[in-house]
Design an enzyme around this catalytic site. Structure first.
Site, short mmCIF file in Angstrom:
data_model
loop_
_atom_site.label_atom_id
_atom_site.label_comp_id
_atom_site.label_asym_id
_atom_site.label_seq_id
_atom_site.Cartn_x
_atom_site.Cartn_y
_atom_site.Cartn_z
N ASP A 1 -0.87 5.35 -0.50
CA ASP A 1 -1.27 3.73 -1.65
C ASP A 1 -1.18 4.07 -2.77
O ASP A 1 -0.72 3.31 -3.40
CB ASP A 1 -3.08 3.30 -1.25
CG ASP A 1 -2.85 3.65 0.25
OD1 ASP A 1 -2.22 2.10 0.59
OD2 ASP A 1 -4.57 2.32 -0.10
N SER B 109 -13.77 6.71 7.02
CA SER B 109 -12.86 5.84 5.91
C SER B 109 -11.78 4.49 6.60
O SER B 109 -11.17 4.54 7.56
CB SER B 109 -11.87 6.90 5.62
OG SER B 109 -11.03 6.26 4.18
N ASP C 215 -14.94 5.95 -4.95
CA ASP C 215 -14.21 5.70 -5.84
C ASP C 215 -13.64 4.64 -7.56
O ASP C 215 -13.77 5.23 -8.57
CB ASP C 215 -12.27 6.08 -5.08
CG ASP C 215 -12.70 7.26 -4.26
OD1 ASP C 215 -12.89 8.35 -4.29
OD2 ASP C 215 -12.40 6.77 -3.29
N ARG D 14 -0.56 -3.51 0.61
CA ARG D 14 -0.75 -2.59 -1.38
C ARG D 14 0.37 -3.19 -2.09
O ARG D 14 -0.58 -3.76 -3.43
CB ARG D 14 -0.22 -1.44 -0.88
CG ARG D 14 -1.50 -0.10 -0.48
CD ARG D 14 -2.95 -0.81 -1.27
NE ARG D 14 -3.86 -0.40 -0.21
CZ ARG D 14 -5.12 -0.96 0.78
NH1 ARG D 14 -4.82 -2.48 0.82
NH2 ARG D 14 -5.61 -0.44 0.58
N1 ARG Z 1 -2.37 5.88 6.68
C1 ARG Z 1 -2.06 4.54 6.36
C2 ARG Z 1 -1.34 4.16 5.19
O1 ARG Z 1 -1.43 4.68 4.49
C3 ARG Z 1 -3.64 3.50 6.45
C4 ARG Z 1 -4.56 3.56 5.35
C5 ARG Z 1 -5.76 3.96 5.74
N2 ARG Z 1 -6.95 4.00 4.77
C6 ARG Z 1 -7.80 4.58 5.31
N3 ARG Z 1 -8.49 5.16 4.26
N4 ARG Z 1 -7.88 4.50 6.40
O2 ARG Z 1 -0.52 2.86 5.83
#
Ligand code: ARG
Length: 398
Positions: free
Chosen positions: A126, A175, A18, A97
């Site tokens: 995110d 991922s 990305d 984040r």
């Molecule tokens: N769902 C979690 C959050 O929004 C973690 C996301 C993690 N990303 C990943 N590509 N596994 O906080």
């Protein structure tokens, strides 16, 4: 260096597909003269930094790495004081984040950037967490993947066409988002909630086997030592991830309600978070009053909700922390946990601030400080009085 009127954008850069395709898109589609890449260290695996460096070099991208591990560890310890989890998830990605967004904003300002960009899609959390921080600045915010509606296939074709440095297969089936506090695994077959996660998705936790005990010492709610050895925050978390992970502690498989309303299946590993949260709760159980414990639970849910949304800088979070911190002075002591069968449970706790009198509670003592058993008779007569009355009235109307 850029000339004064050239335009610059700072990109949150991981070196993955990305963010790699974002680099040419920011000049070609968005018309920026220069792109700088920023990678923020919140405890990702070292290989991710190598990937980011190599990809940046191959793209001829000006690239900065910022170490934010210590700031991140402090925020994780705020989460411990708040006993924070969201639907069983200790919030690793969510807490990281805002820390990453702040660090990138600082680099962008130091390099006279006009804009900030991230490679998040329009489906996840995110994008919201980054932008909640960035939109407080004067800089333009750009989300190429979301705004141009990019799909993975399109990105792979585009990267091949442009000969971009994306190694085939380096993205893998899952991922993964990894930092000091948790490792999140999603995608592939895991998107089917009825699919049982294979052992291969776990990297921090061994298949549960063996057993041990571990003692965590806190000072005013902050973890300071493990098994009697004082450790600074980052090292303490790293040590527990490794130690408790070896016993299979800290795996969760949750159906998670994202901010936008999507329900997703997420698997996490977070051995240190599980140990620290369990130990902290156990110590609070000993030193806080019933009312403090009850009211704090509600406060904790609110804290975790804001943290999940990436809004830890909200005024209400300060207010919640006012309550939380006012309860933490007495959270000084040690909790000992048993790690066994992938589980972690408290087996002993001690503190000079225990709201506990063995003498009063013991079955072996009759009278304490002028109070004897018979004094409870009056209380027993009143206990449930109103409920008995209400039920009697209701029966009359049957
Ligand atoms: N769902 C979690 C959050 O929004 C973690 C996301 C993690 N990303 C990943 N590509 N596994 O906080």
């Amino acid at each position: 260096m850029s000339t004064d009127d050239s335009t610059r954008v700072a990109l949150a850069f991981s070196g993955g597909l990305d963010t790699t395709v974002c680099v040419p898109l920011l000049t070609e589609e968005y018309g920026y003269d220069e792109v700088i890449g920023v990678t923020v260290d919140v405890g990702q695996p070292p290989a991710e930094f190598d990937e980011a460096e190599e990809t940046a070099a191959a793209l001829d991208l000006e690239h900065y790495v910022v170490d934010a591990r210590s700031a991140f560890a402090d925020l994780c310890f705020d989460a411990v004081k708040a006993n924070a989890d969201y639907q069983g998830y200790p919030l690793g990605t969510a807490l990281a984040r805002p820390v990453i967004a702040e660090a990138i904003l600082e680099v962008a300002n130091a390099h006279d950037c006009d804009a900030l960009a991230h490679g998040c899609t329009g489906k996840g959390n995110d994008q919201l967490r980054f932008e909640a921080v960035w939109r407080g600045s004067d800089l333009e915010v750009i989300a190429p993947v979301r705004e141009l509606g990019l799909t993975r296939e399109w990105e792979i074709d585009y990267a091949a066409e442009r000969d971009l440095p994306v190694e085939a297969g380096n993205e893998g089936v899952w991922s993964i988002d990894q930092n000091l506090w948790s490792r999140a695994v999603e995608g592939g077959e895991l998107e089917d909630p009825s699919y049982i996660p294979p052992e291969e998705i776990y990297e921090w936790t061994a298949a549960p086997a063996g057993e041990t005990t571990v003692a965590v010492t806190f000072e005013a709610g902050v973890p300071v030592a493990v098994d009697g050895e004082a450790l600074p925050p980052v090292e303490l978390i790293e040590h527990l991830n490794e130690y408790a992970g070896g016993y299979g502690v800290g795996r969760t498989d949750v159906m998670e309600d994202r901010i936008l309303g999507l329900k997703v299946r997420e698997n996490y590993e977070h051995p240190a978070a599980t140990v620290l949260l369990t130990a902290h709760r156990a110590l609070e159980d000993l030193v806080l009053t019933k009312e403090e414990r009850r009211v704090k639970r509600g406060i904790e849910d609110e804290w975790a909700e804001k943290a999940y949304e990436g809004l830890v800088f909200a005024p209400v979070v300060d207010a919640l922390e006012g309550f939380i911190d006012s309860t933490q002075d007495v959270v000084t002591g040690t909790a000992t946990l048993r790690l066994q069968g992938g589980q972690c449970r408290v087996v002993a706790r001690e503190s000079d601030h225990a709201v506990y009198s063995e003498e009063m509670a013991s079955f072996n003592t009759e009278t304490v400080a002028g109070i004897d058993q018979d004094d409870a008779t009056g209380v027993a007569k009143y206990h449930g009085l109103q409920d008995r009355l209400a039920n009697a009235v209701a029966r009359k109307h049957e």
